[in-house]
Design a protein around this motif. Structure first.
Motif, mmCIF file in Angstrom:
data_model
loop_
_atom_site.group_PDB
_atom_site.id
_atom_site.type_symbol
_atom_site.label_atom_id
_atom_site.label_comp_id
_atom_site.label_asym_id
_atom_site.label_seq_id
_atom_site.Cartn_x
_atom_site.Cartn_y
_atom_site.Cartn_z
ATOM 1 N N LEU A 117 -5.938 -28.316 -39.228
ATOM 2 C CA LEU A 117 -4.651 -27.748 -38.841
ATOM 3 C C LEU A 117 -4.810 -26.688 -37.757
ATOM 4 O O LEU A 117 -4.018 -26.634 -36.807
ATOM 5 C CB LEU A 117 -3.955 -27.149 -40.065
ATOM 6 C CG LEU A 117 -3.557 -28.151 -41.156
ATOM 7 C CD1 LEU A 117 -2.902 -27.430 -42.329
ATOM 8 C CD2 LEU A 117 -2.627 -29.223 -40.607
ATOM 9 N N ALA A 118 -5.846 -25.850 -37.878
ATOM 10 C CA ALA A 118 -6.071 -24.830 -36.865
ATOM 11 C C ALA A 118 -6.426 -25.472 -35.522
ATOM 12 O O ALA A 118 -5.953 -25.039 -34.468
ATOM 13 C CB ALA A 118 -7.182 -23.879 -37.309
ATOM 14 N N ALA A 119 -7.261 -26.518 -35.548
ATOM 15 C CA ALA A 119 -7.617 -27.204 -34.305
ATOM 16 C C ALA A 119 -6.391 -27.833 -33.664
ATOM 17 O O ALA A 119 -6.221 -27.791 -32.440
ATOM 18 C CB ALA A 119 -8.679 -28.270 -34.594
ATOM 19 N N ALA B 76 -20.311 -21.286 -46.761
ATOM 20 C CA ALA B 76 -20.861 -20.544 -45.635
ATOM 21 C C ALA B 76 -20.761 -21.425 -44.401
ATOM 22 O O ALA B 76 -21.387 -22.487 -44.356
ATOM 23 C CB ALA B 76 -22.316 -20.158 -45.893
ATOM 24 N N PRO B 77 -19.959 -21.052 -43.406
ATOM 25 C CA PRO B 77 -19.837 -21.880 -42.200
ATOM 26 C C PRO B 77 -20.952 -21.603 -41.191
ATOM 27 O O PRO B 77 -21.438 -20.476 -41.076
ATOM 28 C CB PRO B 77 -18.465 -21.494 -41.639
ATOM 29 C CG PRO B 77 -18.159 -20.162 -42.213
ATOM 30 C CD PRO B 77 -18.989 -19.954 -43.427
ATOM 31 N N VAL C 180 -20.249 -28.460 -33.454
ATOM 32 C CA VAL C 180 -20.047 -28.991 -34.798
ATOM 33 C C VAL C 180 -19.990 -27.814 -35.763
ATOM 34 O O VAL C 180 -20.925 -26.992 -35.809
ATOM 35 C CB VAL C 180 -21.181 -29.950 -35.218
ATOM 36 C CG1 VAL C 180 -20.969 -30.433 -36.652
ATOM 37 C CG2 VAL C 180 -21.260 -31.137 -34.262
ATOM 38 N N VAL C 181 -18.878 -27.696 -36.497
ATOM 39 C CA VAL C 181 -18.775 -26.699 -37.552
ATOM 40 C C VAL C 181 -19.316 -27.332 -38.834
ATOM 41 O O VAL C 181 -18.896 -28.428 -39.217
ATOM 42 C CB VAL C 181 -17.327 -26.237 -37.754
ATOM 43 C CG1 VAL C 181 -17.238 -25.241 -38.918
ATOM 44 C CG2 VAL C 181 -16.779 -25.598 -36.479
ATOM 45 N N LEU D 10 -12.147 -20.435 -36.178
ATOM 46 C CA LEU D 10 -12.889 -19.950 -37.342
ATOM 47 C C LEU D 10 -12.123 -18.850 -38.082
ATOM 48 O O LEU D 10 -12.035 -18.855 -39.309
ATOM 49 C CB LEU D 10 -14.255 -19.432 -36.899
ATOM 50 C CG LEU D 10 -15.212 -20.482 -36.327
ATOM 51 C CD1 LEU D 10 -16.442 -19.806 -35.746
ATOM 52 C CD2 LEU D 10 -15.614 -21.496 -37.389
ATOM 53 N N ARG D 11 -11.574 -17.908 -37.322
ATOM 54 C CA ARG D 11 -10.808 -16.838 -37.965
ATOM 55 C C ARG D 11 -9.559 -17.378 -38.647
ATOM 56 O O ARG D 11 -9.226 -16.996 -39.776
ATOM 57 C CB ARG D 11 -10.410 -15.782 -36.931
ATOM 58 C CG ARG D 11 -11.532 -14.862 -36.449
ATOM 59 C CD ARG D 11 -11.017 -13.978 -35.319
ATOM 60 N NE ARG D 11 -11.960 -13.002 -34.834
ATOM 61 C CZ ARG D 11 -12.040 -11.747 -35.255
ATOM 62 N NH1 ARG D 11 -11.217 -11.330 -36.198
ATOM 63 N NH2 ARG D 11 -12.918 -10.897 -34.741
#
Length: 246
Positions: free
Chosen positions: A202-204, A112-113, A167-168, A79-80
């Motif tokens: 990409l982060a995952a 908003a996540p 789940v995001v 997330l960050r």
């Protein structure tokens, strides 16, 4: 605003002809928590060093997840790293604005996540709003309880309800964008969500976490699950979990 909501509803009718909550997903939603309940601080975790070319080449959509819970440190890094604050800029009026890692039109906070966590693990099962722009990024509980029965009814691929650890959910915000842009900006919100989704992929990948974008879901049910006001709507989901065992 009302006309945009009407248009959005028309464009996102379910496959059953727009019948409200045809699968009964809202009947099995976890209960809302009381207002003011304290949240969970996101650990100060960052993405591991990675070559962009390597990450791009390795990026995949995955439906295979491990049985172990998703660590909170991995979720925080995701997330960050994908959606957090990149920098703060000074505005002409003397104020300041925090700009996200994922760019958005006008640098506005157009998304908003939220995280729908199945548990067990470091994060309690339920629905959590992600506040990344606060001094201390936090997961604020919205609902607490196992969301698996809801996901099984609200997703077009119900098998994900049992596979994915979390789940995001990326929620589009009309309240922060329409005061500045005309109604055609409704389209740009989806572009912003697509850019953020690419960052999540990409982060995952850099973290070694399997994930997949999900667009097959009941819109009105997810809006209700997240307890969204009329000026927000669910834009896209990203299902993820711990790495699958070899």
């Amino acid at each position: 605003m009302p006309r945009l909501r009407e248009l959005h509803g028309e464009l996102n009718r379910t496959a059953t002809g727009g019948v409200d909550d045809p699968r009964g997903a809202r009947e099995v939603m976890p209960p809302l928590v009381e207002l003011g309940r304290s949240g969970v601080a996101l650990p100060d975790a960052g993405l591991p060093p990675a070559d962009l070319g390597t990450v791009l080449a390795a990026r995949r959509s995955s439906y295979r997840y491990g049985a172990s819970p998703l660590p909170l440190t991995d979720l925080a890094a995701l997330l960050r790293g994908a959606l957090g604050v990149q920098r703060t800029v000074r505005l002409p009026d003397g104020g300041s604005r925090a700009l996200g890692v994922a760019p958005s039109a006008g640098g506005l906070p157009s998304l908003a996540p939220y995280v729908v966590a199945r548990g067990p693990g470091d994060l309690r099962a339920g629905v959590h709003r992600v506040d990344l722009r606060a001094g201390e990024p936090t997961l604020v509980p919205v609902r607490l309880g196992d969301p698996t029965p809801f996901l099984a009814r609200a997703l077009d691929q119900p098998e994900l309800a049992e596979r994915a650890g979390a789940v995001v959910v990326l929620v589009a915000r009309l309240d922060t964008t329409l005061p500045r842009y005309p109604a055609r900006h409704y389209r740009t919100l989806h572009v912003d969500a697509g850019v953020a989704l690419g960052h999540l992929y990409l982060a995952a990948t850099a973290l070694g976490l399997p994930g997949v974008a999900v667009m097959g879901y009941d819109d009105t049910a997810f809006d209700a699950l997240l307890d969204l006001p009329e000026d927000r709507f669910t834009a896209v989901l990203f299902a993820l979990g711990s790495p699958a065992e070899a």
